[in-house]
Write a protein that holds these residues in place. Structure first.
Motif, mmCIF file in Angstrom:
data_model
loop_
_atom_site.group_PDB
_atom_site.id
_atom_site.type_symbol
_atom_site.label_atom_id
_atom_site.label_comp_id
_atom_site.label_asym_id
_atom_site.label_seq_id
_atom_site.Cartn_x
_atom_site.Cartn_y
_atom_site.Cartn_z
ATOM 1 N N ALA A 184 38.363 35.310 -19.330
ATOM 2 C CA ALA A 184 37.613 36.566 -19.366
ATOM 3 C C ALA A 184 37.693 37.285 -18.025
ATOM 4 N N ALA A 185 37.603 36.530 -16.934
ATOM 5 C CA ALA A 185 37.696 37.147 -15.614
ATOM 6 C C ALA A 185 39.090 37.741 -15.394
ATOM 7 N N LEU A 186 40.132 37.052 -15.834
ATOM 8 C CA LEU A 186 41.483 37.597 -15.704
ATOM 9 C C LEU A 186 41.667 38.851 -16.551
ATOM 10 N N LEU A 187 41.058 38.879 -17.724
ATOM 11 C CA LEU A 187 41.157 40.070 -18.567
ATOM 12 C C LEU A 187 40.433 41.267 -17.941
ATOM 13 N N PHE A 188 39.239 41.037 -17.405
ATOM 14 C CA PHE A 188 38.526 42.118 -16.725
ATOM 15 C C PHE A 188 39.287 42.574 -15.481
ATOM 16 N N LEU A 189 39.841 41.621 -14.751
ATOM 17 C CA LEU A 189 40.602 41.949 -13.552
ATOM 18 C C LEU A 189 41.850 42.755 -13.889
ATOM 19 N N SER A 190 42.520 42.379 -14.954
ATOM 20 C CA SER A 190 43.704 43.139 -15.350
ATOM 21 C C SER A 190 43.323 44.529 -15.859
ATOM 22 N N ALA A 191 42.202 44.653 -16.539
ATOM 23 C CA ALA A 191 41.757 45.968 -17.005
ATOM 24 C C ALA A 191 41.428 46.881 -15.826
ATOM 25 N N ILE A 192 40.738 46.352 -14.836
ATOM 26 C CA ILE A 192 40.407 47.153 -13.655
ATOM 27 C C ILE A 192 41.678 47.557 -12.917
ATOM 28 N N SER A 193 42.616 46.642 -12.793
ATOM 29 C CA SER A 193 43.869 46.949 -12.099
ATOM 30 C C SER A 193 44.674 47.998 -12.847
ATOM 31 N N LEU A 194 44.747 47.880 -14.168
ATOM 32 C CA LEU A 194 45.517 48.852 -14.938
ATOM 33 C C LEU A 194 44.891 50.243 -14.896
ATOM 34 N N VAL A 195 43.579 50.312 -14.975
ATOM 35 C CA VAL A 195 42.909 51.614 -14.910
ATOM 36 C C VAL A 195 43.087 52.241 -13.531
ATOM 37 N N SER A 196 42.937 51.438 -12.493
ATOM 38 C CA SER A 196 43.104 52.005 -11.148
ATOM 39 C C SER A 196 44.553 52.388 -10.879
ATOM 40 N N LEU A 197 45.511 51.642 -11.420
ATOM 41 C CA LEU A 197 46.918 52.016 -11.277
ATOM 42 C C LEU A 197 47.244 53.290 -12.042
ATOM 43 N N ALA A 198 46.596 53.484 -13.171
ATOM 44 C CA ALA A 198 46.860 54.685 -13.965
ATOM 45 C C ALA A 198 46.238 55.927 -13.341
ATOM 46 N N LEU A 199 45.079 55.786 -12.717
ATOM 47 C CA LEU A 199 44.378 56.947 -12.172
ATOM 48 C C LEU A 199 44.695 57.231 -10.707
ATOM 49 N N ALA A 200 45.233 56.265 -9.975
ATOM 50 C CA ALA A 200 45.467 56.431 -8.539
ATOM 51 C C ALA A 200 46.416 57.573 -8.198
ATOM 52 N N PRO A 201 47.547 57.736 -8.883
ATOM 53 C CA PRO A 201 48.427 58.853 -8.495
ATOM 54 C C PRO A 201 47.772 60.222 -8.677
ATOM 55 N N PHE A 202 47.017 60.385 -9.738
ATOM 56 C CA PHE A 202 46.353 61.666 -9.987
ATOM 57 C C PHE A 202 45.241 61.919 -8.971
ATOM 58 N N ALA A 203 44.465 60.892 -8.662
ATOM 59 C CA ALA A 203 43.394 61.044 -7.676
ATOM 60 C C ALA A 203 43.964 61.300 -6.288
ATOM 61 N N ALA A 204 45.048 60.620 -5.941
ATOM 62 C CA ALA A 204 45.674 60.838 -4.638
ATOM 63 C C ALA A 204 46.265 62.240 -4.541
ATOM 64 N N ALA A 205 46.899 62.696 -5.606
ATOM 65 C CA ALA A 205 47.462 64.045 -5.603
ATOM 66 C C ALA A 205 46.357 65.092 -5.469
ATOM 67 N N LEU A 206 45.252 64.898 -6.151
ATOM 68 C CA LEU A 206 44.130 65.827 -6.058
ATOM 69 C C LEU A 206 43.547 65.833 -4.649
ATOM 70 N N ALA A 207 43.431 64.650 -4.053
ATOM 71 C CA ALA A 207 42.890 64.561 -2.700
ATOM 72 C C ALA A 207 43.827 65.207 -1.688
ATOM 73 N N LEU A 208 45.127 65.038 -1.875
ATOM 74 C CA LEU A 208 46.083 65.662 -0.966
ATOM 75 C C LEU A 208 46.116 67.183 -1.117
ATOM 76 N N GLN A 209 45.950 67.667 -2.337
ATOM 77 C CA GLN A 209 45.869 69.114 -2.542
ATOM 78 C C GLN A 209 44.618 69.684 -1.887
ATOM 79 N N ALA A 210 43.524 68.969 -1.980
ATOM 80 C CA ALA A 210 42.288 69.429 -1.340
ATOM 81 C C ALA A 210 42.404 69.383 0.174
ATOM 82 N N ALA A 211 43.181 68.434 0.707
ATOM 83 C CA ALA A 211 43.358 68.341 2.148
ATOM 84 C C ALA A 211 44.213 69.472 2.691
ATOM 85 N N GLU A 212 45.113 70.007 1.860
ATOM 86 C CA GLU A 212 45.944 71.125 2.287
ATOM 87 C C GLU A 212 45.123 72.390 2.516
ATOM 88 N N ASP A 213 44.115 72.564 1.716
ATOM 89 C CA ASP A 213 43.318 73.801 1.788
ATOM 90 C C ASP A 213 42.387 73.827 2.939
#
Length: 110
Positions: free
Chosen positions: A81-110
């Motif tokens: 169960a811990a490995l399943l929760f850990l993999s779910a957290i990792s997959l969600v953060s891997l899926a959202l990280a590029p979009f969040a980083a791109a948004l943060a970098l766009q905000a830093a440009e302004d």
């Protein structure tokens, strides 16, 4: 380094296998959170001091589930169960990280 540390700490084979599995599943999630923290603090003068404060609360669940997944002596379903929760957290953060980083970098440009 984990095989050498396993020998130094007198870990048995199942314990070392569980630790390696938890490391393999949790490391991408921590790297994704680090990416988000670096993107948020890239434009700040003292960003290196603020980044750990931003990343630490987000990484606590990964560390908790990683520690419980690396304990093979617990109940049989606990490690899975811990490995399943850990993999779910990792997959969600891997899926959202590029979009969040791109948004943060766009905000830093302004």
């Amino acid at each position: 380094a984990s095989p050498l540390l396993a020998v130094l700490l007198s870990m048995d084979a199942p314990g070392w296998g569980a630790a390696v599995a938890a490391l393999l599943v949790g490391t991408p999630g921590l790297a994704a959170l680090g990416t988000i923290g670096a993107a948020v603090t890239v434009s700040l003068r003292r960003g290196g001091l603020i980044a750990p404060v931003l990343i630490l609360p987000l990484s606590i669940p990964i560390l908790i589930f990683g520690a419980s997944a690396a304990t093979p002596a617990a109940e049989p379903g606990t490690m899975r169960a811990a490995l399943l929760f850990l993999s779910a957290i990792s997959l969600v953060s891997l899926a959202l990280a590029p979009f969040a980083a791109a948004l943060a970098l766009q905000a830093a440009e302004d």
